[in-house]
Enzyme design. Structure first.
Site, PDB file in Angstrom:
ATOM      1  N   GLU A 109      36.970  41.815  53.749  1.00 45.88           N
ATOM      2  CA  GLU A 109      38.253  42.107  53.110  1.00 45.88           C
ATOM      3  C   GLU A 109      38.057  42.923  51.840  1.00 45.88           C
ATOM      4  OE1 GLU A 109      40.556  38.655  51.945  1.00 45.88           O
ATOM      5  OE2 GLU A 109      42.388  39.839  51.918  1.00 45.88           O
ATOM      6  N   ASN A 146      39.976  40.012  40.399  1.00 44.79           N
ATOM      7  CA  ASN A 146      38.931  40.891  39.856  1.00 44.79           C
ATOM      8  C   ASN A 146      38.019  40.196  38.846  1.00 44.79           C
ATOM      9  OD1 ASN A 146      39.876  42.843  41.489  1.00 44.79           O
ATOM     10  ND2 ASN A 146      40.314  44.343  39.869  1.00 44.79           N
ATOM     11  N   GLU A 147      38.569  39.217  38.119  1.00 46.23           N
ATOM     12  CA  GLU A 147      37.697  38.488  37.179  1.00 46.23           C
ATOM     13  C   GLU A 147      36.551  37.838  37.954  1.00 46.23           C
ATOM     14  OE1 GLU A 147      40.944  38.368  37.246  1.00 46.23           O
ATOM     15  OE2 GLU A 147      41.809  38.356  35.238  1.00 46.23           O
TER      16      GLU A 147
END
Ligand SMILES: Cc1cc2nc3c(=O)[nH]c(=O)nc-3n(C[C@H](O)[C@H](O)[C@H](O)COP(=O)(O)OP(=O)(O)OC[C@H]3O[C@@H](n4cnc5c(N)ncnc54)[C@H](O)[C@@H]3O)c2cc1C
Length: 378
Positions: free
Chosen positions: A243, A359-360
């Protein structure tokens, strides 16, 4: 690395381009986040499948062209350049199918993949729960062993397009006493089975793009379990790599979007104040294409996708926002008021840093596993 395509690959590109030129609908289809649009996109999937363009990289026996990863990337470039409709089957094609290729049985592949390729059965991803998003391992929905299968109970949320989809694949806790990352089972279930309630969640623009799933003793036969019970986490992580990495966001999408941005900039009289951002968008799309080609060729030489897919994820999600912001800047008031593709694309781009793994978290993976930095404090 040799960046020129072989004559056979270029012939494949030409064939795809010609097919798309004569089949892509002249007017855009209604949004696939609506009932009407969902149905129209299913018909489009069937049209693609009739000429074996819906899943070009799959083996021919399941409806593909045995085209491989590089030709799939070429196909995607042509697909987006032709402004063809969004893919309503993307969860199935990009997430469930690779999982079945790696971990499913032959019976599951031949039963599940051909109707998926034709858009007859559209799949939703049922991973997230109200208390289990980034921290997916804290999921609580359970699967209890019963005669000939498993009984599901619990709640899933943020399931994209589940309001209209047919079936779902998800993770459930099958061994409550096991450590968090163990004792999970990965399986497929019917969204219309007794005990399933699908409650649409509407986006800010009113479209029911997601759904919550309430599961009350839903029976799933053994044949719909993927891999071994208890192995769900390991299997899910191979799905997640797909993904974040190559499949969900192929470079073709951004090459085409950057071209459209240049067109828009020209239409608006080539304003100097945004020219650097337009140039950055073109350079970014090309850089992402080359980075992806490099990753794909390593993958084809037998290297796993691995944590590098987190770099793809951070890049495409941030790039997408910057590109759409530049377009809206060019459109001015019109961009915010009119129901344009740019406005819809901008709103969707804002979700990019969150879905497919925030994203972190991707930055943590890059820091720890690619750069070898010490584990952060959590
Ligand atoms: C457009 C869209 C489509 C989606 N489609 C689906 C779908 O089809 N199926 C499905 O199952 N789910 C889907 N999701 C859900 C998605 O996977 C979750 O939103 C995602 O996993 C984040 O979980 P959360 O929303 O609970 O946020 P949280 O996990 O609560 O995170 C909130 C914020 O805290 C930060 N944070 C959390 N933990 C850490 C940490 N350890 N270190 C640093 N920062 C941290 C996050 O980065 C984020 O910014 C979708 C979401 C969106 C936005």
């Amino acid at each position: 690395m040799d960046l020129t395509h072989s004559p056979a690959d270029e012939a494949f590109r030409a064939e795809a381009r010609a097919w798309l030129a004569s089949h892509v609908p002249a007017a855009p289809l209604p949004s696939l986040e609506t009932e009407e649009g969902f149905a129209a996109h299913r018909t489009w999937e069937a049209e693609l499948a009739a000429d074996r363009w819906s899943v070009v990289s799959w083996p021919a026996e399941y409806g593909g062209r045995d085209a491989g990863l590089m030709r799939w990337l070429i196909f995607e470039e042509e697909y987006y350049a032709a402004r063809a409709p969004g893919r309503v089957s993307q969860n199935g094609i990009h997430l469930l199918a690779p999982t079945l290729f790696d971990h499913g049985t032959e019976e599951q592949r031949s039963r599940v993949l051909p109707p998926m390729a034709r858009g007859e059965v559209v799949w939703a991803q049922a991973w997230s729960e109200p208390e289990a998003g980034s921290d997916l391992a804290s999921l609580r929905s359970r699967a209890v062993r019963t005669d000939g299968g498993w009984c599901l109970s619990g709640q899933k949320t943020w399931s994209s397009r589940a309001a209209f989809a047919d079936r779902a694949f998800g993770l459930f806790r099958s061994e409550p006493e096991a450590p968090r990352h163990q004792g999970l089972i990965y399986l497929m279930f019917d969204l219309r089975a007794p005990g399933v309630t699908v409650r649409p969640i509407h986006r800010l623009d009113g479209k029911p793009a997601f759904a919550e799933l309430f599961l009350d003793e839903v029976f799933v036969p053994d044949e719909d379990v993927i891999g071994e019970p208890g192995e769900g986490w390991r299997i899910a992580m191979s799905t997640a790599g797909n993904e974040r990495g190559l499949t969900l966001r192929s470079p073709g999408r951004y090459l085409a979007a950057a071209d459209r941005l240049v067109e828009l900039w020209r239409e608006r009289g080539c304003p100097v104040r945004v020219q650097d951002r337009v140039a950055d968008a073109v350079i970014g799309a090309r850089a992402y294409q080359l980075f992806t080609y490099a990753g794909a060729s390593r993958f084809l030489q037998g290297e796993p996708l691995g944590p590098e897919s987190s770099m793809n994820k951070v890049f495409w999600s941030e790039y997408d926002i910057a590109l759409h912001e530049t377009a809206l800047d060019l459109l001015g008031e019109e961009g915010e008021l009119a129901d344009t593709d740019w406005a819809e694309g901008y709103v969707f781009s804002l979700a990019g840093p969150l879905y497919a793994g925030a994203n972190e978290i991707q930055r943590d993976i890059i820091a720890e596993r690619l750069l070898g930095l010490p584990k952060g404090r959590r």
